[in-house]
Design a protein around this motif. Structure first.
Motif, PDB file in Angstrom:
ATOM      1  N   CYS A 133       0.713  -1.339  -0.049  1.00 33.91           N
ATOM      2  CA  CYS A 133       0.120  -0.013   0.125  1.00 33.91           C
ATOM      3  C   CYS A 133       0.885   1.296  -0.107  1.00 33.91           C
ATOM      4  N   CYS A 136      -0.530   3.086   3.574  1.00 29.93           N
ATOM      5  CA  CYS A 136      -0.291   2.358   4.980  1.00 29.93           C
ATOM      6  C   CYS A 136       0.840   1.739   4.940  1.00 29.93           C
ATOM      7  N   CYS A 173      -5.515  -1.350  -1.818  1.00 33.18           N
ATOM      8  CA  CYS A 173      -5.109  -1.949  -0.233  1.00 33.18           C
ATOM      9  C   CYS A 173      -6.520  -2.292   0.477  1.00 33.18           C
ATOM     10  N   CYS A 176      -6.979   0.222   3.637  1.00 36.44           N
ATOM     11  CA  CYS A 176      -7.426   1.434   3.716  1.00 36.44           C
ATOM     12  C   CYS A 176      -7.764   1.941   2.309  1.00 36.44           C
TER      13      CYS A 176
HETATM   14 ZN    ZN Z   1      -3.301   0.736   3.088  1.00 43.33          ZN
END
Ligand code: ZN
Ligand code: NAD
Length: 271
Positions: A133, A136, A173, A176
């Motif tokens: 990601c 994050c 992701c 998120c």
């Molecule tokens: Zn993420």
């Protein structure tokens, strides 16, 4: 030098090893149909590393000339889709099951060592089938062939190969929903798990260097580090490489052929 004798010597050393480690480069996957970068016919004959090897270079190329990389990208995906572990990857899996090999340190991103059954694989340049990601940094391992098939389908339907289009190729992701990228190391980025790789090289009694030229650092130091720590070094590479000063055994053959012969000699020795 008699190659047959070198194979026997390698098999004997490995059969008596307590803790061996393999350090592998792009050459081990050449017989799986994935071209190396530096060899004749390799990727660097077709593309300029500065245009595709760094994140900035890649972003620039995609922005300036969106169509330029498309044929290369399709060719690359198709090669990765067809690839299967070859006799060299399979031999390393078998050496682990025999209790001879502890760790594979690889510069490859193709997942073939894991598919060949090795369970302790240090991927210093990451893995092309693990996504990371951009926000994050969560990582997720994907199924290699499924990810390639999905990506190829999207690529072939694309109108252009712009940055936005490329950014939508990988799934978002899971945590998120931000965009992701392949979790691989590009030029200028930090290599992964190097302390673990050097630790494995320091503690092994045999290091097998397979299909690696010894020009990509810091992985190129590993055989030297193992040798300084008292290990024997076995080198498998059909071409000249940087390890002649430290190799106890040098087998100038393709990885699949050499490792196939080594493993069958070890099997005979073990019976
Ligand atoms: Zn993420
Ligand atoms: P490299 O510098 O290790 O060179 C490849 C080596 O493989 C050469 O020394 C060559 O003589 C040897 N070789 C060629 N065919 C072989 C065979 N059949 N058996 C055994 N050895 C053989 O690596 P590179 O090609 O310059 O790539 C640089 C980096 O790019 C790698 O470290 C890797 O991170 C990445 N890469 C990965 C893959 C992959 O995942 N399969 C493929 C290409 C490049």
């Amino acid at each position: 030098m008699n190659t047959e004798m070198e194979i026997k010597k390698a098999a004997n050393i490995l059969a008596n090893a307590k803790r061996s480690v393999a350090s592998c480069g792009a050459g081990i996957s050449a017989e799986s149909g994935i071209a190396t970068f530096r060899d004749p016919g390799g990727v660097w004959e077709k593309l300029n590393p500065a245009e595709v090897g760094t994140s900035d270079g890649l972003l620039n190329t995609l922005t300036r000339d969106p169509g330029k990389l498309l044929p290369f990208f399709i060719e690359l995906l198709e090669a990765f889709e067809k690839a299967e572990p070859n006799p060299a990857h399979l031999a390393l899996g078998e050496l682990e099951r025999m209790g001879i090999l502890q760790t594979v340190i690889t510069q490859n991103i193709d997942n073939l060592h894991i598919e060949a059954g090795n369970t302790d694989v240090i991927e210093v340049h990451g893995n092309g089938f693990r996504i990371r990601c951009l926000s994050c940094r969560n990582t997720e391992r994907m199924q290699r062939k499924q990810l390639i098939r999905d990506t190829l389908k999207k690529v072939k339907q694309m109108q252009d190969f712009s940055l936005d289009a490329v950014a939508s190729l990988l799934p978002p992701c899971r945590l998120c929903l931000s965009p992701t990228r392949p979790d691989v190391v590009m030029f200028g980025e930090a290599v992964k798990d190097i302390p673990q790789a050097f630790d494995a090289a320091r503690r092994c009694d045999v290091l097998l260097a397979i299909g690696t030229s010894g020009t990509v650092y810091p992985a190129a130091h590993l055989p030297f580090h193992a040798k300084e720590s008292g290990a024997k070094v076995i080198v498998v590479n059909p071409n000249e490489n940087a390890f002649s000063a430290v190799s106890d055994v040098y087998i100038p053959m393709k990885a699949g052929e050499a490792m196939g012969e080594i493993i069958s000699t070890i099997r005979k020795l073990m019976h």
